[in-house]
Design an enzyme around this catalytic site. Structure first.
Site, PDB file in Angstrom:
ATOM      1  N   ARG A  30       0.684  -1.202   0.148  1.00  0.00           N
ATOM      2  CA  ARG A  30       0.023  -0.105   0.122  1.00  0.00           C
ATOM      3  C   ARG A  30       0.809   1.198   0.049  1.00  0.00           C
ATOM      4  O   ARG A  30       0.631   2.107  -0.872  1.00  0.00           O
ATOM      5  CB  ARG A  30      -0.763  -0.012   1.237  1.00  0.00           C
ATOM      6  CG  ARG A  30      -1.949  -0.990   1.372  1.00  0.00           C
ATOM      7  CD  ARG A  30      -3.337  -1.018   0.562  1.00  0.00           C
ATOM      8  NE  ARG A  30      -4.108   0.376   0.838  1.00  0.00           N
ATOM      9  CZ  ARG A  30      -5.093   0.371   1.795  1.00  0.00           C
ATOM     10  NH1 ARG A  30      -5.340  -0.530   2.418  1.00  0.00           N
ATOM     11  NH2 ARG A  30      -5.858   1.360   1.709  1.00  0.00           N
ATOM     12  N   HIS A  76      -7.177  -3.072  -7.718  1.00  0.00           N
ATOM     13  CA  HIS A  76      -6.959  -2.426  -6.370  1.00  0.00           C
ATOM     14  C   HIS A  76      -8.365  -2.275  -5.699  1.00  0.00           C
ATOM     15  O   HIS A  76      -9.187  -1.145  -5.653  1.00  0.00           O
ATOM     16  CB  HIS A  76      -6.569  -1.171  -6.589  1.00  0.00           C
ATOM     17  CG  HIS A  76      -5.949  -0.414  -5.540  1.00  0.00           C
ATOM     18  ND1 HIS A  76      -4.643  -0.644  -4.907  1.00  0.00           N
ATOM     19  CD2 HIS A  76      -6.273   0.581  -4.547  1.00  0.00           C
ATOM     20  CE1 HIS A  76      -4.306  -0.031  -4.040  1.00  0.00           C
ATOM     21  NE2 HIS A  76      -5.175   0.743  -3.735  1.00  0.00           N
ATOM     22  N   TYR A 120     -16.623  14.437 -13.061  1.00  0.00           N
ATOM     23  CA  TYR A 120     -16.563  15.505 -13.932  1.00  0.00           C
ATOM     24  C   TYR A 120     -15.252  15.657 -14.735  1.00  0.00           C
ATOM     25  O   TYR A 120     -15.234  16.070 -15.754  1.00  0.00           O
ATOM     26  CB  TYR A 120     -16.782  16.811 -13.051  1.00  0.00           C
ATOM     27  CG  TYR A 120     -17.996  16.888 -12.405  1.00  0.00           C
ATOM     28  CD1 TYR A 120     -19.201  17.042 -13.044  1.00  0.00           C
ATOM     29  CD2 TYR A 120     -17.959  16.938 -10.888  1.00  0.00           C
ATOM     30  CE1 TYR A 120     -20.460  17.070 -12.435  1.00  0.00           C
ATOM     31  CE2 TYR A 120     -19.337  16.959 -10.338  1.00  0.00           C
ATOM     32  CZ  TYR A 120     -20.489  17.093 -10.903  1.00  0.00           C
ATOM     33  OH  TYR A 120     -21.506  17.063 -10.260  1.00  0.00           O
TER      34      TYR A 120
END
Length: 746
Positions: A30, A76, A120
């Protein structure tokens, strides 16, 4: 249940093993980057997914939500926010030395505004990412491993052609360790890599002829050049970096200080904090040189303008900014990365070594794959050339065979049984054919147009090109010098196309020396209102507004403008504040919250007394607590410079009810929540040290506690109201300390 199947173990052992497993998972999978490609798993998976989705630099942008969803579903499984945040950072040129993703839309800014939602924004790969990070994945250059549910394959590392860990740096917090690697200049890192490849015994000092130091995307000035050698040798240390200031003359002879570059750690909310810190310097009268401050930053870059008075000492003011604000800041370096499967703190040379070793490994696998393909191509080309020379015989074999298998057997092993030939000579020649299986398949699949003369010439030309490639690939694989030259040529090409000038200046600068203008000592009045806002005003202003000041404020007292004030709380703490840290001005000016200028926490404690330290030195202090513990302490014991000290010792569950300056009081009156009043002479209270608990002032009944403390001077009327009943303190019977007192009848 079968008891033999129950495994008994120590709970502590299970917890220890589980926590270690969790910690290693966070460290390896990680939080920390791999030294080979300089990427964390989430970054690597995101880039690979974009590569798989075909989001090349020369194709249209695609929605970020598509990238995030695909990455989360395939590679992931840790939540969409971590993937999108990683994607956002990889687009931000003010955070990365070399952005890896090309973002379209609002991806945040240097002032700390966040990116728009992933629905967006749009993204695609940068050209350098496509060419230097993801190229050759189809040539078996890295190992592919199963994804989390073993339905897909993902690369264990990307075949990155540059030391990306240095170029882009990295930041991450794991369990028990953290990494913090500054970004560097691409051209300098490539030059250092070439120098290492030419001489593996090169020293860090020699490498630093190429890598001058960090190259932050925000520019700035590194001021401790002499300390960089040790940092790059050990992989840990502190880099001091300043913003860049330019001096401009404005109208009316005033001077403008323009900050055009900021320290890298100031990215984000640090800019607004800097602006408020500069404004605070003016508000607290630390400096009177500031006329105005404005943030004129735009897409073109940082531009923070501080307008100064005509007669301002520019150098001294600049040094004050370095000392009092984050315009000079520290970047903590800890070059921790995953090397050979384990976390390791690496120096500059070690990072370059791991990167170069990885380049050789990738190049070896790449050219072994290419050589194998060329050898297969050579075999087929030789078979076709040979077939063209005996094409009439091959056509005779094909026309005389019953099926493909019969013709193939003849071409490979010379089996002529069952094939009709026009002549015995043809049969004898056919029995001597010895094509390989791949050559036979190629001949059987060959189209008739390949028999055209020009096509045969092209085939011979391709064969010559294939032989040249085989010779080149074998040379690269057999000679390390040849492979090194190939790697260096690729590095040169990357440097030529993507290199850019250094932005951060590296130098040795003297420590900023700021001479504070000494305040002219004077007596001022300190005011604290009931909301905990503090300020100071001059004596004449107080005299003109005395009635309003006394009525509107909880504490009003004189103090020196260069002294300290002391705040006693119900938790037995003493907080001190420097008077110069308080705003000084007009009577109606707003003060500053006590929480902002001291360690006092209004959520956890209450203020009992506020006074000046100089006044404390002249008097003794009477402490009274909820559990009726009393003592008198010499005020000189509170002449301290620490921001917070213990003012008194308290028993468990006890707290301070009253802290009073001893100034002629004759008797003390303790009032409990149960309605008992006890009055006795103040002289019965012993003097103790501030670290003492004190003596009992009153015997308390079960569940009773001291609620209020009053004092009398022995003369005049002194009455208080208790539950709507007037109680005259001077008329209470004088008792003795440590007695129960009298109960007021309602």
């Amino acid at each position: 249940m079968d008891d033999s199947r129950i495994i008994k173990t120590e709970y502590s052992e299970v917890m220890q093993k589980s926590y270690i497993d969790y910690a290693m998972s966070v460290i390896i999978a990680r939080a920390l980057p791999d030294v080979r490609d300089g990427l964390k798993p989430v970054q690597r998976r995101t880039l690979y997914d974009m590569h798989e989705l075909g989001m090349r630099y020369d194709r249209p942008f695609r929605k970020s939500a598509r990238i995030v969803g695909d990455t989360m579903g395939k590679y992931h499984p840790h939540g969409d926010s971590s993937i999108y945040e990683a994607l956002v950072v990889m687009t931000q040129e003010f955070k990365k030395g070399m952005p890896l993703v090309d973002g379209h839309g609002n991806f945040g800014n240097i002032e700390g505004d966040g990116a728009a939602a992933m629905r967006y924004t749009e993204a695609r790969l940068q050209k350098i990412t496509q060419e230097a990070f993801l190229a050759d994945l189809d040539k078996d250059v890295v190992d592919f491993i199963p994804n989390f549910d073993e339905t897909e394959k993902e690369p264990s590392v990307l075949p990155v052609k540059i030391p990306n860990l240095l170029v882009n740096g990295s930041e991450g917090i794991a369990v028990g360790m953290a990494t913090s690697i500054p970004p560097h200049n691409l051209s300098e890192v490539i030059d250092a890599t070439r120098a290492y490849m030419k001489d593996e015994n090169i020293t860090v000092r020699e490498l630093m002829k190429y890598v001058k130091g960090p190259d932050f995307p925000t520019g700035g000035i590194v001021i401790n050049k002499d300390e960089l050698l040790e940092i790059y040798e050990t992989g840990a240390g502190k880099i001091k970096v300043r913003g860049k200031i330019e001096v401009e003359k404005s109208k009316g002879g005033k001077t403008n200080l323009v900050i055009t570059q900021i320290p890298y750690p100031m990215i984000g909310q640090g800019i607004s904090k800097f602006l408020s810190d500069v404004a605070s310097l003016a508000e607290t009268k630390k400096t009177q040189d500031i006329v105005d401050i404005s943030n004129q930053s735009s897409k073109e870059g940082i531009r923070i303008v501080i307008e100064l008075r005509k007669d301002a000492d520019v150098e001294n003011f600049t040094n004050m900014l370095y000392k009092k604000t984050r315009l000079e800041d520290t970047f903590g370096v800890n070059m921790l990365a995953i090397a050979d499967g384990r976390p390791e703190t690496l120096g500059l040379k070690q990072i370059i070594k791991f990167s170069v070793d990885f380049q050789f490994e990738v190049a070896k696998r790449k050219y072994e794959t290419l050589l194998q393909k060329e050898l297969e191509r050579k075999e087929i080309q030789e078979g076709l050339i040979k077939a063209c020379n005996v094409i009439d015989l091959i056509i005779e074999i094909l026309r005389g065979s019953k099926d493909r298998a019969m013709a193939k057997a003849c071409l490979i092993e010379g089996v002529v049984d069952g094939i009709k030939f026009r002549s015995k000579e043809s049969k004898i020649m056919a029995a001597q054919l010895m094509f390989s299986e791949k050559q036979a398949d190629a001949i059987l699949d060959m189209r008739l147009y390949r028999l055209i003369g020009l096509e045969i010439e092209a085939l011979i030309s391709q064969h010559e090109e294939t032989m040249a490639n085989i010779y080149r690939y074998e040379d690269i694989l057999d000679r390390r010098d040849s492979m090194a030259q190939v790697i260096m040529n690729e590095l040169d090409a990357i440097k030529k196309e993507y290199g850019r000038p250094r932005r951060t200046v590296v130098e040795n600068s003297a420590e900023a020396v700021y001479e504070e203008k000494k305040l002219e000592e004077m007596e001022v009045m300190c005011l604290m209102d009931r909301f905990g806002y503090l300020k100071t005003i001059d004596i004449p202003t107080y005299e003109r507004n005395k009635e309003a000041a006394d009525a509107e404020n909880r504490f009003v007292f004189p103090c020196k403008n260069i002294g300290r004030i002391c705040i006693f709380t119900n938790k037995g703490q003493l907080h001190t504040i420097k008077v110069p840290d308080l705003p000084f001005g007009k009577f109606r000016d707003k003060g500053v919250p006590v929480d902002n200028v001291s360690n006092y926490n209004s959520q956890k404690e209450e203020i009992i007394l506020v006074t000046s330290q100089s006044r404390l030195n002249l008097y003794r202090i009477i402490f009274s607590t909820k559990l009726s513990m009393l003592k008198i302490v010499d005020g000189g014991e509170f002449d301290v410079t620490k921001r917070t000290v213990a003012a008194t010792k308290l028993l468990d569950g006890d707290e301070v009810v009253s802290t009073e300056i001893f100034d002629g009081q004759k008797s003390i009156v303790l009032q409990t929540t149960g309605g008992f009043f006890l009055r006795f002479p103040v002289e019965e209270i012993p003097e103790k040290k501030k670290g003492a608990v004190g003596v009992r002032g009153m015997k308390l009944g079960d569940g009773d506690s001291v609620e209020a403390v009053y004092y009398t001077l022995g003369t005049g009327e002194n009455a208080v109201e208790y539950k709507n009943k007037k109680v005259e303190l001077n008329k209470l019977k004088m008792g003795k300390r440590d007695t129960k007192g009298v109960k007021i009848r309602l």
